[in-house]
Design an enzyme around this catalytic site. Structure first.
Site, PDB file in Angstrom:
ATOM      1  N   GLU B  60       0.752  -1.194   0.383  1.00 35.59           N
ATOM      2  CA  GLU B  60       0.071  -0.149   0.369  1.00 35.59           C
ATOM      3  C   GLU B  60       0.537   1.121   0.753  1.00 35.59           C
ATOM      4  OE1 GLU B  60      -1.283  -2.860   1.521  1.00 35.59           O
ATOM      5  OE2 GLU B  60      -3.496  -3.029   1.666  1.00 35.59           O
ATOM      6  N   HIS B 129     -10.836  -3.724  11.073  1.00 38.17           N
ATOM      7  CA  HIS B 129     -11.233  -3.391   9.485  1.00 38.17           C
ATOM      8  C   HIS B 129     -12.615  -2.397  10.037  1.00 38.17           C
ATOM      9  CE1 HIS B 129      -9.218  -6.183   8.752  1.00 38.17           C
ATOM     10  NE2 HIS B 129      -9.776  -6.677   7.795  1.00 38.17           N
TER      11      HIS B 129
HETATM   12  C1  TPP Z   1      -2.284  -3.952   4.479  1.00 38.89           C
HETATM   13  C2  TPP Z   1      -4.229  -4.872   4.035  1.00 38.89           C
HETATM   14  N1  TPP Z   1      -3.931  -4.877   2.814  1.00 38.89           N
HETATM   15  C3  TPP Z   1      -4.950  -5.535   2.633  1.00 38.89           C
HETATM   16  C4  TPP Z   1      -6.003  -6.517   3.087  1.00 38.89           C
HETATM   17  C5  TPP Z   1      -6.824  -7.097   2.721  1.00 38.89           C
HETATM   18  N2  TPP Z   1      -6.267  -8.770   3.007  1.00 38.89           N
HETATM   19  C6  TPP Z   1      -6.911  -9.980   3.811  1.00 38.89           C
HETATM   20  S1  TPP Z   1      -6.627 -10.848   3.575  1.00 38.89           S
HETATM   21  C7  TPP Z   1      -5.078 -10.987   2.297  1.00 38.89           C
HETATM   22  C8  TPP Z   1      -4.216 -12.291   2.036  1.00 38.89           C
HETATM   23  C9  TPP Z   1      -3.087 -12.170   2.001  1.00 38.89           C
HETATM   24  O1  TPP Z   1      -3.246 -12.802   1.398  1.00 38.89           O
HETATM   25  P1  TPP Z   1      -1.031 -14.459   2.424  1.00 38.89           P
HETATM   26  O2  TPP Z   1      -0.874 -13.239   2.937  1.00 38.89           O
HETATM   27  O3  TPP Z   1      -1.290 -15.288   0.740  1.00 38.89           O
HETATM   28  O4  TPP Z   1      -2.543 -15.371   3.188  1.00 38.89           O
HETATM   29  P2  TPP Z   1      -3.134 -16.003   2.240  1.00 38.89           P
HETATM   30  O5  TPP Z   1      -5.114 -14.936   2.465  1.00 38.89           O
HETATM   31  O6  TPP Z   1      -3.307 -16.405   1.091  1.00 38.89           O
HETATM   32  O7  TPP Z   1      -2.950 -16.945   3.362  1.00 38.89           O
HETATM   33  C10 TPP Z   1      -5.212  -9.244   1.669  1.00 38.89           C
HETATM   34  C11 TPP Z   1      -5.433  -9.080   0.642  1.00 38.89           C
HETATM   35  C12 TPP Z   1      -5.420  -6.106   4.807  1.00 38.89           C
HETATM   36  N3  TPP Z   1      -5.535  -7.436   5.503  1.00 38.89           N
HETATM   37  N4  TPP Z   1      -3.942  -5.862   4.889  1.00 38.89           N
END
Ligand code: TPP
Ligand code: MG
Lengths: 322, 351
Positions: B60, B129
């Site tokens: 971000e 959130h």
């Molecule tokens: C800073 C931030 N950006 C976006 C999000 C939205 N978000 C929640 S879970 C997620 C996916 C993260 O992917 P990963 O780290 O690969 O974990 P996975 O869900 O695959 O276990 C996102 C983008 C967030 N929680 N925090």
């Protein structure tokens, strides 16, 4: 049955799987009112890391943390109660599924902002080093986390100070609906990037529980021996939707066939078959294991359902330490 | 005019801007995924291609600075965050670069960057959130901050934000996405910094923004049926604030209740109360007041949000008290037929 590491590993994976499946079954009832990210398909990493760590080692995680919490030995009834928003939950209902804690087993906390606990885990490592204990701080994170600036900054500091930190990256190929290729350059492996940042790094099949266990055990001995942080990347796959209980292979961001390929590499039957083949376990043992797990889970859900909600006034507590 | 949802209005604004100006680009986590950021970016990549409409790494802060650089090169980036809370990682780029560039280089360059952030509330969104931190951005000289409540304003303010020469923080509440309204066709613009009076009345001035405007409308319509009439001013922009509209109303009603979706202390509502108290000390009939979120993080459990959010009934009770009406009128207030933590029956989570 002889309790060996391998049978414990199987037991842990089955327990995580059945807990997550029960959450998926109950979710549509509408009583679980918070974003909930299931780890079905990814149990091997959590089970093996949890088993390889000592109880007094520390761990932090992110939004998809049920498996990590349980693997580390976190209290099951308190986790289910937290997901149900009950007063008896591990965070008193303040946190929900994405904010789990059980300090009695070294699970320091999971939070919902991607990458948010990575530096926290490194800070725990700094504390360990300063106090001179042989504990390890384990940072569970996903493949998306390595895209955040805070990841690079944290790894840099861990390397600089040679901290006792174990980075456990579960690369499940997706961040929500976004495949790796729209987020990271093709051909660059995550573990090699960590290596390039100056820390020991390895990668391993994250759906082969025994291999994960061996890999993590090695890493932990090296960390305890004072050789500094280790980064481990595990290839794995989440079976269900990013957030919530359903399957979503039909909505277009990934294919049913890719899912089926990974499902065929289910870590549980894989270890089960090996243990049966080697005579380490019998079908009756497995049935017994499942029975025990099922009654434990049923009791946890029953207790969560029956538990009181926190009083509305509780919303206005815990702002500052007294 | 066509009836559209708030989310469709945003989608239409993006589409129109991209259609008529090839310098407009649109990116953010999930921009081109099957859900299209709650429907707001659906179809854009098909129409304008993956170079102008794209998903991004979970980075971000960098991606905001990249937006600043792209804007300096001559593009008009629109970046989207599915939650304001994720945009907190980018405060450095927003505050130290985007907001300052024009000023600190002696007015040489402008940064026409639009950053959409979605605000949350209820249904287990919990502490990280659900934050409505508009006051943070409104506090920063050099940023503009808009918070539409109605579908037509969602469109008109987004188009104005995209074509503004300054960084604009465009805040949209998750509970508004499915609300419908008439939306003018074409390149419809609503000026930034102009409020909209949604109800006219004699007894009190109410200012609101974003989702709080919807709760305020319910309160005003209920009170009108019981002889209490309110001027309801939907701020639409919280920086700059349309002081002229608020002044004219307060001069007429002599009473002010400022509503806010954010935490009470340091809120935009507090700013409005302060300014009106200073300017109109002598003519006010009652002490101006505000209703905003408590100074506590939002918890996850449904019972912990029961007494947390401001709803129409709280607004009505406050107004009744401020105008000296008997508060038993409140017993007549119709009950909602869905739980307090969702915007309506249709909402089943997870977001
Ligand atoms: C800073 C931030 N950006 C976006 C999000 C939205 N978000 C929640 S879970 C997620 C996916 C993260 O992917 P990963 O780290 O690969 O974990 P996975 O869900 O695959 O276990 C996102 C983008 C967030 N929680 N925090
Ligand atoms: Mg992932």
């Amino acid at each position: 049955m002889n309790q060996t590491n391998d049978t414990l590993l199987l037991q842990q994976m089955l327990r995580i799987r059945l807990v997550e499946e029960e959450i998926a079954i109950r979710y549509p009832e509408g009583k679980i009112r918070c974003p909930t990210h299931l780890s079905i398909g990814q149990e091997a990493v959590a089970a093996a890391v949890g088993l390889a760590l000592r109880k007094d080692d520390l761990a932090v995680s992110g939004h998809r943390a049920h498996a990590h919490y349980l693997g580390k030995g976190g209290n099951l009834p308190q986790m289910i109660a937290e997901i149900y928003g009950k007063a008896t939950g591990c965070s008193g209902g303040k946190g929900g599924s994405m904010h789990l804690v059980d300090e009695s087993v070294g699970f320091v906390g999971s939070t919902a902002i991607v990458g948010g606990t990575v530096p926290v885990g490194v800070g725990l490592g700094y504390g360990i080093k300063l106090k001179g204990t042989d504990q390890v701080s384990c940072v569970f994170h996903g493949d998306a986390v390595v895209e955040a600036g805070v990841f690079a900054e944290s790894v840099n500091f861990a390397a600089l100070k040679s901290l006792p930190v174990l980075f456990v990256c579960e690369n499940n190929l997706y961040s929500v609906y976004s495949p790796l290729h729209v987020r990271q350059p093709a051909g660059r492996e995550i573990w090699r990037m960590a290596q390039g940042m100056g820390i020991t790094a390895r990668h391993c099949d994250g759906n082969d529980a025994a291999a994960v266990y061996a890999c993590v055990t090695d890493a932990i001995s090296s960390i305890r021996a004072g050789n500094g942080p280790v980064f481990l990347e595990f290839a794995t796959y989440r079976w269900r939707e990013h957030c919530g209980p359903y399957y979503d292979n039909d909505i277009g961001y990934r294919s049913e066939s890719e899912f089926l390929e990974w499902k065929a590499r289910d870590p549980i039957p894989r270890l089960e078959a090996a243990l049966l083949r080697d005579g380490m376990i019998s079908h009756a043992d497995i049935e017994q294991m499942l029975d025990n797990i099922r009654s434990e889970i049923a009791a946890a859900f029953e207790a969560a359902d029956a538990a009181p909600f926190p009083l509305a006034e509780e919303a206005f507590t815990h702002l500052y330490a007294q | 005019m066509a009836i559209k949802t708030f989310a469709q209005a945003i989608n239409e604004a993006l589409s129109i801007a991209m259609e008529q100006d090839s310098s407009v680009i649109c990116y953010g986590l999930g921009t081109d995924d099957p859900k299209g950021i709650f429907g707001t970016t659906l179809g854009l990549q098909e129409k304008f291609g993956p170079e102008r409409v794209f998903d991004m790494p979970t980075s971000e802060n960098a991606m905001t600075g990249i937006g600043v650089g792209a804007a300096l090169y001559g593009l008009r980036p629109v970046m989207s965050h599915q939650r304001l809370d994720f945009a907190l990682l980018s405060m450095d780029q927003l505050v130290n670069n985007a907001a300052k560039w024009h000023f600190m280089f002696g007015g040489r360059r402008t940064v026409p960057l639009t950053v959409r952030m979605i605000l949350g509330r209820g249904w287990g969104q919990g502490p990280t959130h659900s934050q409505n931190l508009q006051a943070w951005f409104a506090h920063i000289p050099g940023l503009k901050v808009v918070m539409p409540a109605m579908a037509d304003d969602a469109k008109g303010l987004l188009l104005s934000s995209i074509y503004d020469g300054n960084p604009v923080i465009y805040l949209e509440h998750r509970w508004l996405h499915n609300l419908k309204g008439e939306v003018p066709a074409g390149d419809y613009r609503v000026p930034i910094g102009k409020a909209r009076t949604l109800r006219e009345g004699a007894d009190i001035t109410i200012t609101a923004m974003s989702y709080m405007t919807i709760e305020a409308l319910r309160a005003c319509d209920f009170l009108a049926g019981h002889g209490i009439t309110c001027d309801l001013i939907d701020l639409r922009s919280v920086r700059p604030i349309d002081w002229d509209t608020i002044r004219a109303s307060v001069r007429r009603t002599g009473r002010l209740l400022a509503l806010d979706t954010g935490f009470t202390t340091g809120s935009v509502a507090g700013e409005i109360v302060a300014r009106m108290s200073t300017e109109y000390w002598g003519l006010l009939k009652a002490a101006p007041d505000r209703l905003a979120m408590p100074d506590y993080p939002e918890a996850t459990s449904p019972t912990l949000t029961e007494n947390y959010h401001i709803r129409a009934e709280h607004v009505a009770a406050k107004v009744a008290k401020m105008v000296g009406a008997k508060s038993d009128v409140l017993e007549l207030m119709p009950q909602r037929n869905h739980p307090h933590d969702v915007p309506g029956d249709w909402f089943t989570g997870p977001f």
